[in-house]
Enzyme design. Structure first.
Site, PDB file in Angstrom:
ATOM      1  N   ARG A 287      -0.011   8.589   1.823  1.00 60.11           N
ATOM      2  CA  ARG A 287      -1.407   9.004   1.692  1.00 60.11           C
ATOM      3  C   ARG A 287      -1.603  10.515   1.632  1.00 60.11           C
ATOM      4  O   ARG A 287      -2.449  11.017   0.885  1.00 60.11           O
ATOM      5  CB  ARG A 287      -2.122   8.449   2.929  1.00 60.11           C
TER       6      ARG A 287
ATOM      7  N   HIS B 158      -8.280   9.988   3.706  1.00 59.50           N
ATOM      8  CA  HIS B 158      -7.968   8.910   2.766  1.00 59.50           C
ATOM      9  C   HIS B 158      -8.233   9.424   1.358  1.00 59.50           C
ATOM     10  O   HIS B 158      -9.279  10.009   1.085  1.00 59.50           O
ATOM     11  CB  HIS B 158      -8.827   7.682   3.058  1.00 59.50           C
TER      12      HIS B 158
ATOM     13  N   HIS C 221     -10.385   9.883   7.519  1.00 61.95           N
ATOM     14  CA  HIS C 221     -10.184   8.444   7.654  1.00 61.95           C
ATOM     15  C   HIS C 221      -9.614   8.035   9.009  1.00 61.95           C
ATOM     16  O   HIS C 221     -10.026   7.029   9.577  1.00 61.95           O
ATOM     17  CB  HIS C 221      -9.233   7.993   6.548  1.00 61.95           C
TER      18      HIS C 221
ATOM     19  N   ARG D 105      -0.235   8.667   9.329  1.00 58.67           N
ATOM     20  CA  ARG D 105      -0.063   7.227   9.569  1.00 58.67           C
ATOM     21  C   ARG D 105       0.261   6.485   8.282  1.00 58.67           C
ATOM     22  O   ARG D 105      -0.378   6.700   7.249  1.00 58.67           O
ATOM     23  CB  ARG D 105      -1.348   6.653  10.164  1.00 58.67           C
TER      24      ARG D 105
ATOM     25  N   GLU E  51       0.863  -1.192   0.000  1.00 54.97           N
ATOM     26  CA  GLU E  51       0.000   0.000   0.000  1.00 54.97           C
ATOM     27  C   GLU E  51       0.888   1.227   0.000  1.00 54.97           C
ATOM     28  O   GLU E  51       2.115   1.112   0.070  1.00 54.97           O
ATOM     29  CB  GLU E  51      -0.936  -0.008   1.222  1.00 54.97           C
TER      30      GLU E  51
END
Ligand code: SIN
Length: 565
Positions: A311, A262, A375, A410, A131
């Site tokens: 992200r 997100h 998110h 994160r 990811e």
């Protein structure tokens, strides 16, 4: 310094109509809460798990992508550490990250031993994917894209097989009951300590309405704050209750301004509110990419990892293109995945496929409309490496906590891991430091509660002024609105009002910290301060409260990316 808002020092609530006792109360029933309960079993006498809805109503159930740990060939905790620090944009606690990555693999193996069925390759090896921000395939997943649901299933099965762990569902944690602090040799008294917890239970028979649980320790594992914003991937229960309760009780909230948006949340139209469908980053991990209306790939040339950049980088790039074009969303192209796209989607992302189709989009043949949405709260209740907060007897783990592992942003799939690892740590230390039973002392905090119907305006304000893109004028406007909303006292005391008060409390703390952080770092993006500024802002904003008045203080800390800590 933003002007101070007076918030309730505790929530107005009826006097407890019933009482019970437990040595340890765990608030929350996701991966963090249930892991704590199972690991404490046999180490303390009586464990009570309380959860706001049913056991699987929290965020764990919704986690799609998976759980990250250095389990694959060639991968190491050091590489996982490096990726985590880079994503965290200089705001991680290096020691906490080392705990996470070093203890992560064993913790995941233990989850497997508990009965969690992760996906495997045809050779029988654990199937690991990639990811955003990861330089290795290290994300274990289950049921394709139903990782959280599978972990939650396995944990609930283990809890149900443990009749000595009591569970109360439909129980909102209202406030901590505090007793006298410990006295040192000089006779000075320490901070007030946990003596219990008030709960509102929608139940039957003896335990209905507000009650008091007398206890010696509380483990907060109550999840995040997604409902502060109008659109979020989080379920309805995430109203920041645990953070607000901890703040009112004397704990410190840290890094609240670092809210992760997100990048790929399915866009359902301008009027869609509340929980929105997540399109997992793992879809990009399998080769999907972002395009604008003209079919241009927007992430190419922006970052070496392109669509798999961290992200915050992807969310900002999407937002910039949306602002440039005036369009409310971009597109995710995932029509080409696998040699047979339909079969690939069915096997790898069955949940997302079904959800997208239920909203009229078939990802096998159509582009998916996506836009960023709230998110994850990278900050929360500040803890040490063993989950301890500033309130004796109060521990925090999972999204409600700020252990320091996430920093300003994160890393994907580190959240389930954090809950797992730090709950195990709490269970190691807590039994040896259980406080003696103590009577709650007179509560001098001023009660209050705001009307439940402020919620919509609060969410709209937070999304438009304190969302992905922030600026001084917008943050000041948010402050004015929050101040006004704080004046809307509730006429009825009910769950909607308690939740609205918690949302207001967290929104005020978050906005204050966001206003003070005059730089862009990780998920905190300031239009008026577009650069990261390590000279002035390498460190954390800590929020504390005394009888409804909050205080925000800056705690300098060395930047920790690149392994410097
Ligand atoms: C995702 O599947 O994209 C979300 C995973 C995460 O938030 O870590």
């Amino acid at each position: 310094m933003p002007e101070q808002l007076r918030l309730p020092g505790r929530l107005t609530a009826p006097s407890p109509g019933w009482t019970t006792r437990a040595d340890v109360v765990i608030v929350g029933s996701g991966i963090a809460g249930l892991t704590a309960a199972l690991r404490l079993r046999g180490r303390v006498d009586k464990i009570l798990v309380v959860t706001k809805d049913v056991l699987n109503a929290g965020s764990t159930q919704w986690a799609q992508g998976g759980i990250a740990a250095a389990l694959g060939p060639g991968d190491t905790p050091e590489q996982h550490e490096a990726d985590t620090l880079v994503a965290g944009a200089g705001a991680c606690d290096g020691a906490a990250v080392r705990v996470l990555v070093n203890e992560g693999p064993e913790a995941v193996r233990e989850l497997i031993a508990l009965g969690t069925n992760f996906d495997h390759t045809d050779d029988g090896e654990l199937s690991l994917t990639r990811e955003g921000g990861h330089h290795r395939d290290r994300i274990a997943h289950a049921g394709g894209d139903a990782t959280g649901a599978e972990i939650q299933r396995a944990l609930i099965a283990a809890i149900e097989a443990a009749p000595d762990i009591e569970v109360i569902q439909h129980a909102l944690a209202v406030d901590l009951l505090l007793g006298p602090g410990a006295t040192d040799a000089s006779g000075a008294s320490g901070p007030r300590a946990v003596a219990g917890l008030t709960l509102h239970v929608i139940g039957e028979g003896e335990r209905d309405g507000v009650g008091a649980v007398r206890c010696r320790a509380v483990v907060l594992a109550s999840g995040g704050l997604g409902q502060v914003f109008s659109q979020t991937t989080n379920p309805a229960v995430t109203t920041g209750d645990g953070m607000a309760l901890a703040l009112r009780a004397g704990a410190t909230l840290r890094d609240l301004e670092f809210v992760q948006f997100h990048p790929t949340v399915m866009y359902l139209g301008p009027d869609s509110r509340g929980q929105q469908p997540l399109i997992s980053e793992a879809v990009r991990g399998e080769g999907a990419f972002l395009v604008d209306d003209d079919g241009n790939r927007i992430m190419q040339g922006v970052h070496e990892l392109a669509d798999l950049a961290p992200r915050d980088v992807v969310a900002k790039t999407i937002m910039k293109r949306m602002l440039e074009t005036g369009r409310p969303h971009l597109w995710l192209d995932a029509r080409h995945l696998g040699s047979d796209s339909a079969a690939f989607w069915e096997r790898r992302f069955p949940t997302i496929l079904a959800t997208a189709r239920s909203h009229g989009i078939d990802p096998v043949t159509q582009l998916i409309p996506v836009a960023p949405a709230c998110h994850y709260a990278s900050g929360g209740v500040r803890t040490d490496l063993l989950g301890r907060t500033d309130v004796p007897g109060l521990y925090a783990t999972g999204e409600v906590a700020c252990s320091g592992v996430h920093g300003a942003n994160r890393l994907a799939s580190n959240s389930l891991l954090e809950g797992l690892v730090f709950s195990r740590r709490i269970a190691e230390v807590l039994p040896g430091e259980l406080l003696p039973w103590r009577e709650p002392s007179a509560d001098g905090r001023t009660p209050g509660i705001v009307a439940g119907d402020i919620r919509r305006e609060l969410q709209e304000t937070m999304s438009s002024r304190v969302g992905v893109l922030r600026s001084a004028p917008g943050l000041a406007e948010a402050g004015v609105v929050l101040d006004k909303l704080a004046g809307h006292a509730a006429e009825t005391v009910d769950q909607a009002s308690w939740e609205a008060t918690n949302l207001l409390t967290i929104s005020a703390a978050l906005s204050d910290a966001a206003a003070l952080r005059q730089e862009t770092r990780g998920s905190h993006w300031r239009e008026d301060f577009p650069e990261r500024d390590d000279v002035h802002w390498a460190g954390h904003f800590d929020v504390t409260m005394e009888d409804g008045l909050t205080r925000v203080a800056f705690a300098p800390a060395p930047a920790t990316d690149g392994g410097l800590s």
